[in-house]
Scaffold this motif. Structure first.
Motif, mmCIF file in Angstrom:
data_model
loop_
_atom_site.group_PDB
_atom_site.id
_atom_site.type_symbol
_atom_site.label_atom_id
_atom_site.label_comp_id
_atom_site.label_asym_id
_atom_site.label_seq_id
_atom_site.Cartn_x
_atom_site.Cartn_y
_atom_site.Cartn_z
ATOM 1 N N ASN A 100 -0.458 4.963 4.129
ATOM 2 C CA ASN A 100 -1.707 4.217 4.058
ATOM 3 C C ASN A 100 -1.593 3.084 5.072
ATOM 4 O O ASN A 100 -0.786 2.167 4.881
ATOM 5 C CB ASN A 100 -1.907 3.659 2.651
ATOM 6 C CG ASN A 100 -2.058 4.767 1.624
ATOM 7 O OD1 ASN A 100 -2.927 5.619 1.734
ATOM 8 N ND2 ASN A 100 -1.180 4.781 0.620
ATOM 9 N N SER A 101 -2.384 3.165 6.131
ATOM 10 C CA SER A 101 -2.243 2.182 7.207
ATOM 11 C C SER A 101 -2.611 0.787 6.713
ATOM 12 O O SER A 101 -3.321 0.625 5.724
ATOM 13 C CB SER A 101 -3.098 2.583 8.404
ATOM 14 O OG SER A 101 -4.424 2.788 7.996
ATOM 15 N N VAL A 127 -3.207 2.796 -3.566
ATOM 16 C CA VAL A 127 -4.407 2.853 -2.716
ATOM 17 C C VAL A 127 -5.502 3.729 -3.350
ATOM 18 O O VAL A 127 -6.617 3.254 -3.547
ATOM 19 C CB VAL A 127 -4.044 3.284 -1.275
ATOM 20 C CG1 VAL A 127 -5.296 3.537 -0.450
ATOM 21 C CG2 VAL A 127 -3.190 2.188 -0.623
ATOM 22 N N ARG A 145 0.813 -1.219 0.000
ATOM 23 C CA ARG A 145 0.000 0.000 0.000
ATOM 24 C C ARG A 145 0.848 1.273 0.000
ATOM 25 O O ARG A 145 0.317 2.364 -0.224
ATOM 26 C CB ARG A 145 -0.949 0.005 1.222
ATOM 27 C CG ARG A 145 -2.144 -0.933 1.035
ATOM 28 C CD ARG A 145 -2.869 -1.218 2.340
ATOM 29 N NE ARG A 145 -3.532 -0.097 2.962
ATOM 30 C CZ ARG A 145 -4.727 0.383 2.639
ATOM 31 N NH1 ARG A 145 -5.411 -0.163 1.653
ATOM 32 N NH2 ARG A 145 -5.259 1.408 3.270
ATOM 33 N N GLY A 197 -8.924 -1.337 -0.724
ATOM 34 C CA GLY A 197 -8.522 -1.982 0.529
ATOM 35 C C GLY A 197 -9.109 -1.305 1.759
ATOM 36 O O GLY A 197 -10.200 -0.738 1.713
ATOM 37 N N GLU A 198 -8.355 -1.348 2.856
ATOM 38 C CA GLU A 198 -8.877 -0.813 4.113
ATOM 39 C C GLU A 198 -8.873 0.716 4.103
ATOM 40 O O GLU A 198 -8.212 1.348 3.275
ATOM 41 C CB GLU A 198 -8.062 -1.355 5.292
ATOM 42 C CG GLU A 198 -6.628 -0.902 5.325
ATOM 43 C CD GLU A 198 -5.931 -1.368 6.617
ATOM 44 O OE1 GLU A 198 -5.784 -0.554 7.529
ATOM 45 O OE2 GLU A 198 -5.540 -2.543 6.689
ATOM 46 N N PRO A 199 -9.627 1.326 5.040
ATOM 47 C CA PRO A 199 -9.681 2.802 5.078
ATOM 48 C C PRO A 199 -8.302 3.416 5.309
ATOM 49 O O PRO A 199 -7.423 2.767 5.875
ATOM 50 C CB PRO A 199 -10.586 3.092 6.284
ATOM 51 C CG PRO A 199 -11.263 1.824 6.628
ATOM 52 C CD PRO A 199 -10.432 0.700 6.096
ATOM 53 N N ILE A 200 -8.136 4.667 4.880
ATOM 54 C CA ILE A 200 -6.867 5.361 5.129
ATOM 55 C C ILE A 200 -6.964 6.302 6.333
ATOM 56 O O ILE A 200 -5.947 6.758 6.846
ATOM 57 C CB ILE A 200 -6.376 6.158 3.901
ATOM 58 C CG1 ILE A 200 -7.372 7.256 3.508
ATOM 59 C CG2 ILE A 200 -6.123 5.235 2.716
ATOM 60 C CD1 ILE A 200 -6.738 8.307 2.643
ATOM 61 N N TRP A 217 -9.995 7.527 9.771
ATOM 62 C CA TRP A 217 -11.336 7.416 10.346
ATOM 63 C C TRP A 217 -11.437 8.293 11.588
ATOM 64 O O TRP A 217 -10.431 8.700 12.158
ATOM 65 C CB TRP A 217 -11.683 5.953 10.679
ATOM 66 C CG TRP A 217 -10.649 5.238 11.482
ATOM 67 C CD1 TRP A 217 -10.551 5.171 12.842
ATOM 68 C CD2 TRP A 217 -9.540 4.491 10.958
ATOM 69 N NE1 TRP A 217 -9.460 4.433 13.197
ATOM 70 C CE2 TRP A 217 -8.823 3.996 12.068
ATOM 71 C CE3 TRP A 217 -9.096 4.177 9.667
ATOM 72 C CZ2 TRP A 217 -7.662 3.220 11.924
ATOM 73 C CZ3 TRP A 217 -7.949 3.411 9.527
ATOM 74 C CH2 TRP A 217 -7.252 2.932 10.642
#
Lengths: 275, 275
Positions: A157-158, B63, A60, B193-196, B198
């Motif tokens: 990007n975590s 991403v 990522r 993919g997963e959130p960057i 929140w």
């Protein structure tokens, strides 16, 4: 067998194999900049339970964290370097415990367990030979110093347990040389590629201008910027070390000391053997 | 031939093929959220001289810009969708000239030349079915609205002529649901993919908190955030449209209208057919 570089026309004086042997015997300390014409790499060693998340972090964030190789669980050899031992073949290591830097060591024989996985990540030292050949050798390389490195305000990007910020390496150039510098380094896709920011405006945007003006570095050696040059920034493979600390990662983590890299046998101009 | 999904147990009522045919005939306009269970995609169409730089932009920013496919020069069909025509099979298009949005169109038959290359980029609509099945359907999907999208302060890793900032899509969730939302969407590597980011802190960090509080969007439809929920942000394939404008790209560029996507025939849970 990857392409092994054995013949150098001039400097540096050692083959990558000889260099690793000398490093292993403790005869070479400090920055590996300019000591080999082969691809150099950042190391991070993690408990296996973090391997999947870390691989995703690299996928990522391929600019600061271009993944070159990862080992099997417990394996401390690299297929990118003949007879290598990742526990001894780097001039100096950082050891982290529960996300905090614990100590600096000359080897990590005592720390590497059967449960550890080693990750190798591309390094911008790899393209310094190409810059030199184009008449654009950076000052840190000329002076055999470690490149200056800074933690920026650019979020990664975590990925799972990992989050953090980009670390960048900095070299200074005349404004008029930047297009060529971008073009040359842009060829090294798995070795950070082209710069991510440049100029004093760029330095301000990524949050490192004031540190440079104050003569500070986060890692590496401070190198003065001449009046007619501006800073240019590349993604840096020290990023995972900061992520380990930002993420307060539990357990024992090891890495190279920033600037003191793992020297592979690969030709930096041939990325075809990489992941 | 990619895995073609033809049987739906319940909603939506069309197969991806039928849906494209209806869109082509102009019978469906607006957001494609929830209209198909297949993978959806963002489109950007560029003069061929920018193709290499754009491909690098995607590789350096996977991403927001996960590259699913690119066409040959002049080719307007997608191998991810049977009998498809990228010039007609999207509900609405944006046309840019010299980096400025020129007009919105129902098709781009007149604009697409022999010199254009089409790029398809992953879309977060693809994982909304998985969220729904986990009892986590986002409000915009329930209401059949386009997801709210925002331009952030996170810089792209520039590539040749391209630079810009991340665009994100936003959905709101209860704080306690965020770990599951991260885990579910994290499986869709090529679909952002997963959130960057929140939470309201996350919104402030990426520079979009004030816009949300003011009820604004940059693209899509504004969707209210209930008091017991917080915003969650994913990379968004509208990012290249902003990069085209930020980079003041010369020539004629086309894209989908944000929220109105290209519907492929692929199962979102199987990324093995992608680049």
């Amino acid at each position: 067998m990857p392409a092994l570089i054995t013949n150098y026309s001039s400097q540096p004086e050692y083959s990558s194999y000889e260099l690793r042997q000398k490093i292993r015997r403790g005869e070479i300390k400090g920055s590996t900049s300019g000591l080999a014409r082969t691809m150099q790499a950042n190391l991070i060693v993690l408990p296996s339970r973090y391997a999947k998340d870390f691989r995703n972090l690299c996928l990522r964030n391929p600019v600061p964290c271009p993944l070159l190789e990862y080992t099997s669980r417990g394996d401390y050899t690299s297929r990118l370097a003949l007879d290598s031992d990742l526990r001894t073949d780097i001039p100096a290591y950082n050891v982290f415990k529960d996300g905090k830097l614990l100590r600096r060591k000359a080897d990590i024989m005592d720390e590497w367990t059967d449960d550890h996985v080693g990750f190798l990540i591309g390094c911008s030292y790899s393209f310094e030979t190409a810059l030199k050949e184009a008449g654009l050798e950076p000052m840190c390389s000329k002076k055999n110093m470690a490149v200056p490195m800074y933690v920026t305000n650019i979020p990664l990007n975590s990925a799972g347990v990992f989050s953090g910020y980009y670390v960048v390496s900095m070299r200074s150039y005349k404004q008029c040389d930047i297009p060529r510098v971008r073009e040359i380094t842009g060829q090294y896709i798995k070795q950070h590629g082209e710069p991510i920011a440049w100029g004093w405006d760029g330095a301000e945007k990524i949050g490192v201008k004031r540190k440079i003006e104050m003569g500070l570095v986060d890692f590496g050696d401070f190198v003065d910027i001449p009046d007619d040059e501006v800073p240019v920034f590349w993604g840096c493979g020290v990023t995972p070390q900061v992520a380990v600390q930002e993420s307060r990662l539990k357990g024992l983590v090891m890495s190279h000391l920033p600037g003191s890299m793992f020297v592979t046998d690969l030709d930096p101009d041939d990325e075809s053997f990489l992941l």
